[in-house]
Design a protein around this motif. Structure first.
Motif, PDB file in Angstrom:
ATOM      1  N   ILE A  57       0.831  -1.204   0.000  1.00  0.00           N
ATOM      2  CA  ILE A  57       0.000   0.000   0.000  1.00  0.00           C
ATOM      3  C   ILE A  57       0.869   1.258   0.000  1.00  0.00           C
ATOM      4  O   ILE A  57       0.571   2.244  -0.687  1.00  0.00           O
ATOM      5  CB  ILE A  57      -0.960  -0.020   1.201  1.00  0.00           C
ATOM      6  N   ALA A  58       1.955   1.244   0.780  1.00  0.00           N
ATOM      7  CA  ALA A  58       2.844   2.403   0.825  1.00  0.00           C
ATOM      8  C   ALA A  58       3.489   2.669  -0.530  1.00  0.00           C
ATOM      9  O   ALA A  58       3.725   3.829  -0.904  1.00  0.00           O
ATOM     10  CB  ALA A  58       3.916   2.182   1.883  1.00  0.00           C
ATOM     11  N   LEU A  59       3.764   1.601  -1.286  1.00  0.00           N
ATOM     12  CA  LEU A  59       4.408   1.755  -2.592  1.00  0.00           C
ATOM     13  C   LEU A  59       3.425   2.127  -3.693  1.00  0.00           C
ATOM     14  O   LEU A  59       3.761   2.872  -4.618  1.00  0.00           O
ATOM     15  CB  LEU A  59       5.141   0.459  -2.967  1.00  0.00           C
ATOM     16  N   THR A  60       2.213   1.601  -3.625  1.00  0.00           N
ATOM     17  CA  THR A  60       1.242   1.803  -4.712  1.00  0.00           C
ATOM     18  C   THR A  60       0.203   2.874  -4.415  1.00  0.00           C
ATOM     19  O   THR A  60      -0.443   3.377  -5.345  1.00  0.00           O
ATOM     20  CB  THR A  60       0.528   0.482  -5.019  1.00  0.00           C
ATOM     21  N   ARG A  61      -0.023   3.178  -3.145  1.00  0.00           N
ATOM     22  CA  ARG A  61      -0.940   4.235  -2.720  1.00  0.00           C
ATOM     23  C   ARG A  61      -2.337   4.126  -3.357  1.00  0.00           C
ATOM     24  O   ARG A  61      -2.773   4.999  -4.101  1.00  0.00           O
ATOM     25  CB  ARG A  61      -0.340   5.604  -3.022  1.00  0.00           C
ATOM     26  N   PRO A  62      -3.045   3.052  -3.070  1.00  0.00           N
ATOM     27  CA  PRO A  62      -4.408   2.910  -3.606  1.00  0.00           C
ATOM     28  C   PRO A  62      -5.379   3.822  -2.863  1.00  0.00           C
ATOM     29  O   PRO A  62      -5.062   4.374  -1.803  1.00  0.00           O
ATOM     30  CB  PRO A  62      -4.727   1.439  -3.331  1.00  0.00           C
ATOM     31  N   LYS A  63      -6.565   3.941  -3.407  1.00  0.00           N
ATOM     32  CA  LYS A  63      -7.606   4.746  -2.782  1.00  0.00           C
ATOM     33  C   LYS A  63      -8.221   3.969  -1.632  1.00  0.00           C
ATOM     34  O   LYS A  63      -8.614   2.817  -1.773  1.00  0.00           O
ATOM     35  CB  LYS A  63      -8.682   5.103  -3.804  1.00  0.00           C
ATOM     36  N   TRP A  64      -8.324   4.626  -0.475  1.00  0.00           N
ATOM     37  CA  TRP A  64      -8.918   3.982   0.694  1.00  0.00           C
ATOM     38  C   TRP A  64     -10.435   4.130   0.664  1.00  0.00           C
ATOM     39  O   TRP A  64     -10.968   5.126   0.157  1.00  0.00           O
ATOM     40  CB  TRP A  64      -8.365   4.596   1.978  1.00  0.00           C
ATOM     41  N   PRO A  65     -11.148   3.177   1.223  1.00  0.00           N
ATOM     42  CA  PRO A  65     -12.621   3.272   1.257  1.00  0.00           C
ATOM     43  C   PRO A  65     -13.092   4.299   2.280  1.00  0.00           C
ATOM     44  O   PRO A  65     -12.321   4.734   3.148  1.00  0.00           O
ATOM     45  CB  PRO A  65     -13.049   1.846   1.657  1.00  0.00           C
TER      46      PRO A  65
END
Length: 297
Positions: A57-65
């Motif tokens: 998550i830190a590397l790709t930074r997806p959108k959080w719900p």
């Protein structure tokens, strides 16, 4: 015709890969449980999975719900990972073999098809009902033989029922409420919720002693990388692209694969009646998943 695009190849291969990986989870549990109690084992597994996902998550930074997504992910994690995995590991710890617990949780399609028909509005065809009933009958033949032996602690059956309920309701809940959430934060929140439950259970009921043998480290690594990541991602991949009844009917194929692995690694054997039951299960899977001409695979 063989699939041509990379996506088609992935969709074509995903069910078979999922069955093999899912079956190996029961074997990994049996490998590791001699060296750690079930909730302690699972707390380590979920903690490692949470840590690896945090890096992703830190590397790709997806959108959080949003808050609602957080809530749904926590509920799904409690069911699919907390109740299901906790029940499976505790059942094996109390005497149920890897092959048998795989058979018990393969009853999931019968429950899912009934609930999906009412909750998700999916239509279950008569041919699919026949396949589901055949699968149920095949599982019954094998479970009956093991119950007659009487060498399993009674509490093991309660844990097996908990696992079956958790994976059934959790799969439907994920399909109903979790389809729009990015898989990376969704799994992170699910694993984190399950890990909290396992840690609490380990402190309440276990000594939390771990023997860090090569076998335990291998089992832990296998379950974290190939189960908590690969197999679970494949499950959600299939859920999003198929009807719930068709996806979970793949669980009927898990017992034969698990039984083969358990025979190779632990010498677990099935009598003729058990082998007949597995053959009936496979027939049930075919009936549930087979589509008439013109349908897309």
């Amino acid at each position: 015709m063989m699939p041509r695009s990379l996506e088609d190849i992935a969709i074509f291969a995903a069910p078979g890969v999922f069955v093999v990986l899912w079956a190996s989870g029961f074997i990994g549990a049996k490998f590791g449980l001699p060296y750690a109690e079930p909730m302690t084992f699972l707390s380590l597994r979920m903690g490692a999975a949470v840590g690896l996902l945090a890096i992703v998550i830190a590397l790709t930074r997806p959108k959080w719900p949003d808050r609602t997504g957080f809530f749904h992910s926590a509920i799904a994690g409690s069911l699919v990972h907390g109740c299901y995995l906790g029940g499976v590991f505790a059942a094996i710890e109390n005497g149920i073999s890897a092959g048998l617990i795989a058979l018990i949780v393969s009853l999931q399609p019968v429950l899912t098809s009934t609930l999906a028909n009412r909750w998700l509005g999916e239509r279950v065809l008569p041919r699919q009902w026949l396949g589901l009933l055949l699968g149920l009958g095949g599982v019954y033949l094998i479970v009956r033989e093991n119950v007659a032996a009487g060498d399993i602690k009674p509490v093991a059956w309660a844990f097996a029922a908990l696992a079956l309920t958790g994976i059934t309701v959790g799969t439907l809940y994920q399909k109903r409420f979790g389809g729009g959430i990015d898989w990376r934060p969704a799994l992170f929140l699910q694993y984190l919720t399950a890990d909290v439950l396992f840690i609490i259970a380990a402190f309440l009921f276990e000594t939390r002693v771990v023997h860090w043998t090569p076998q335990f480290v291998f089992a832990l690594g296998w379950l974290v990388v190939l189960l908590s990541f690969s197999a679970v991602w494949l499950l959600y991949f299939l859920i999003r692209r198929s009807a719930a009844t068709r996806v979970v009917s793949l669980m009927y194929l898990t017992p034969p694969v698990t039984a083969l692995m358990a025979w190779l690694f632990f010498g677990e054997r099935l009598a003729l009646l058990g082998l007949l039951g597995m053959a009936i299960c496979v027939t049930g899977v075919f009936l549930v998943n087979w589509r008439t001409g013109g349908a897309t695979a």
